[in-house]
Write an enzyme that holds these catalytic residues in place. Structure first.
Site, mmCIF file in Angstrom:
data_model
loop_
_atom_site.group_PDB
_atom_site.id
_atom_site.type_symbol
_atom_site.label_atom_id
_atom_site.label_comp_id
_atom_site.label_asym_id
_atom_site.label_seq_id
_atom_site.Cartn_x
_atom_site.Cartn_y
_atom_site.Cartn_z
ATOM 1 N N LEU A 40 -1.577 24.124 7.161
ATOM 2 C CA LEU A 40 -0.982 23.048 7.584
ATOM 3 C C LEU A 40 -0.610 22.979 9.234
ATOM 4 O O LEU A 40 -0.377 24.216 9.696
ATOM 5 C CB LEU A 40 0.417 22.578 6.951
ATOM 6 C CG LEU A 40 0.274 22.326 5.668
ATOM 7 C CD1 LEU A 40 1.558 22.166 4.800
ATOM 8 C CD2 LEU A 40 -0.358 20.932 5.398
ATOM 9 N N GLU A 56 -4.712 34.760 6.379
ATOM 10 C CA GLU A 56 -5.335 34.555 4.964
ATOM 11 C C GLU A 56 -6.324 35.555 4.979
ATOM 12 O O GLU A 56 -6.612 36.023 3.891
ATOM 13 C CB GLU A 56 -5.902 33.284 4.573
ATOM 14 C CG GLU A 56 -4.821 32.216 4.525
ATOM 15 C CD GLU A 56 -5.266 30.831 4.172
ATOM 16 O OE1 GLU A 56 -6.560 30.711 4.131
ATOM 17 O OE2 GLU A 56 -4.589 29.942 3.684
ATOM 18 N N GLU A 89 -4.108 12.344 5.835
ATOM 19 C CA GLU A 89 -4.278 13.858 6.208
ATOM 20 C C GLU A 89 -5.422 13.792 7.058
ATOM 21 O O GLU A 89 -6.442 13.502 6.422
ATOM 22 C CB GLU A 89 -4.454 14.763 5.004
ATOM 23 C CG GLU A 89 -4.799 16.287 5.376
ATOM 24 C CD GLU A 89 -4.987 17.070 4.039
ATOM 25 O OE1 GLU A 89 -5.038 18.339 4.555
ATOM 26 O OE2 GLU A 89 -5.207 16.418 3.162
ATOM 27 N N ARG A 93 0.892 -1.195 -0.053
ATOM 28 C CA ARG A 93 -0.114 -0.054 -0.020
ATOM 29 C C ARG A 93 0.875 1.190 -0.053
ATOM 30 O O ARG A 93 1.757 1.392 0.934
ATOM 31 C CB ARG A 93 -1.000 -0.181 1.219
ATOM 32 C CG ARG A 93 -2.004 -0.977 1.244
ATOM 33 C CD ARG A 93 -3.039 -0.709 0.085
ATOM 34 N NE ARG A 93 -3.858 -1.790 0.200
ATOM 35 C CZ ARG A 93 -4.177 -2.747 -0.745
ATOM 36 N NH1 ARG A 93 -3.146 -2.814 -1.631
ATOM 37 N NH2 ARG A 93 -5.230 -3.681 -0.807
ATOM 38 N N ALA A 141 -7.484 28.038 5.726
ATOM 39 C CA ALA A 141 -6.774 26.581 6.100
ATOM 40 C C ALA A 141 -5.401 26.853 5.904
ATOM 41 O O ALA A 141 -4.921 27.445 5.105
ATOM 42 C CB ALA A 141 -7.588 25.489 5.124
ATOM 43 N N ARG A 169 -5.519 26.378 -7.503
ATOM 44 C CA ARG A 169 -4.812 25.186 -7.074
ATOM 45 C C ARG A 169 -4.140 24.465 -8.291
ATOM 46 O O ARG A 169 -5.062 23.761 -9.017
ATOM 47 C CB ARG A 169 -5.872 24.303 -6.545
ATOM 48 C CG ARG A 169 -6.296 25.152 -4.981
ATOM 49 C CD ARG A 169 -5.106 24.911 -4.243
ATOM 50 N NE ARG A 169 -5.549 25.438 -2.911
ATOM 51 C CZ ARG A 169 -4.855 25.678 -1.681
ATOM 52 N NH1 ARG A 169 -3.675 25.623 -1.945
ATOM 53 N NH2 ARG A 169 -5.256 26.124 -0.654
ATOM 54 N N GLU A 207 -4.150 30.768 10.758
ATOM 55 C CA GLU A 207 -4.673 30.790 9.429
ATOM 56 C C GLU A 207 -5.635 31.996 9.152
ATOM 57 O O GLU A 207 -5.488 32.549 8.144
ATOM 58 C CB GLU A 207 -5.109 29.409 9.023
ATOM 59 C CG GLU A 207 -3.833 28.525 9.000
ATOM 60 C CD GLU A 207 -2.790 28.827 8.100
ATOM 61 O OE1 GLU A 207 -2.979 29.689 6.967
ATOM 62 O OE2 GLU A 207 -1.522 28.252 8.362
ATOM 63 N N GLY A 213 -8.115 6.654 1.472
ATOM 64 C CA GLY A 213 -7.557 5.468 0.710
ATOM 65 C C GLY A 213 -6.350 5.719 0.232
ATOM 66 O O GLY A 213 -5.581 4.844 -0.083
ATOM 67 N N GLU A 222 -1.113 32.567 -2.976
ATOM 68 C CA GLU A 222 -1.833 33.440 -2.088
ATOM 69 C C GLU A 222 -1.679 34.917 -2.508
ATOM 70 O O GLU A 222 -2.852 35.619 -1.986
ATOM 71 C CB GLU A 222 -1.213 33.263 -0.477
ATOM 72 C CG GLU A 222 -1.491 31.799 -0.006
ATOM 73 C CD GLU A 222 -1.212 31.800 1.547
ATOM 74 O OE1 GLU A 222 -0.361 32.866 2.088
ATOM 75 O OE2 GLU A 222 -1.511 30.633 2.165
#
Length: 208
Positions: free
Chosen positions: A82, A101, A124, A41, A80, A68, A97, A120, A148
């Site tokens: 990390l 932002e 995250e 996997r 959003a 994106r 954030e 799958g 950004e």
């Protein structure tokens, strides 16, 4: 009887990391299946993320539009980012954030929902907060760069975002999950039924 996800870990007989990037990596595990067979996997190892559904006094959600590259689209999203530091308090990260932002702060914070984005193929975990009682942040604005630097900001009514999600016009995972969760809360037991901002998060344990 209610249903809930439960922790479980199948035996891994070998593991390697064929790729390590700036923020994430790819891991390959040999996993023993229930029938005794061993399968390989591959999955992305991710530090985790936070997202903020910021709701103003007029019932509008603060959204931003950002390019994106993997999907070659500009997507409407909620703030959003990390979890850059292992064990970082997710509330503190979410507050950061929202400031960076949108240059906004909030007085009332709740946990809206916790999700695995693509279990799958990636580990995250994202905690989505509901933030209310908004006001302009103090101090200097955060200096943005790269994608950004091209962001657009808007405030949109919840019902319009729900319409866009169901019409297939809005696709960002955190926006979709956050908006539909909020709509369910408002139609159900109300915001006071949400978990507190410091609620435990087994997927990404942290210190209060």
């Amino acid at each position: 009887m209610g249903i809930q996800d439960t922790p479980e870990e199948w035996l891994v007989t070998a593991t390697e990391t064929p790729f390590t990037g700036n923020k994430t990596s790819v891991r390959t595990d040999d996993v023993v299946m229930p029938d005794g067979s061993v399968v390989r996997r591959d999955y992305q190892v991710h530090p985790g993320s936070v997202a903020v559904l910021a709701l103003d006094d007029e019932g509008r959600v603060l959204v931003l539009r950002q390019y994106r590259h993997p999907v070659r689209q500009k997507l409407w999203e909620i703030p959003a980012g990390l979890l850059d530091v292992p064990g970082e308090n997710p509330l503190h990260a979410a507050q950061r954030e929202l400031y960076e932002e949108a240059y906004v702060k909030a007085e009332d914070w709740r946990v809206l929902t916790d999700v695995y984005t693509t279990p799958g193929g990636c580990d995250e975990a994202v905690r989505i907060f509901l933030a209310r009682n908004l006001s302009e942040a103090d101090g200097e604005r955060f200096e943005v760069s790269e994608e950004e630097a091209d962001m657009e900001l808007a405030r949109v009514e919840v019902k319009e975002l729900v319409r866009g999600v169901l019409a297939g016009e809005l696709h960002n995972n955190c926006l979709v999950v956050g908006v539909l969760s909020l709509a369910a809360v408002l139609a159900g037991d109300g915001i006071d039924s949400l978990r507190p901002a410091e609620a435990p998060w087994p997927a990404r344990p942290f210190e209060v």
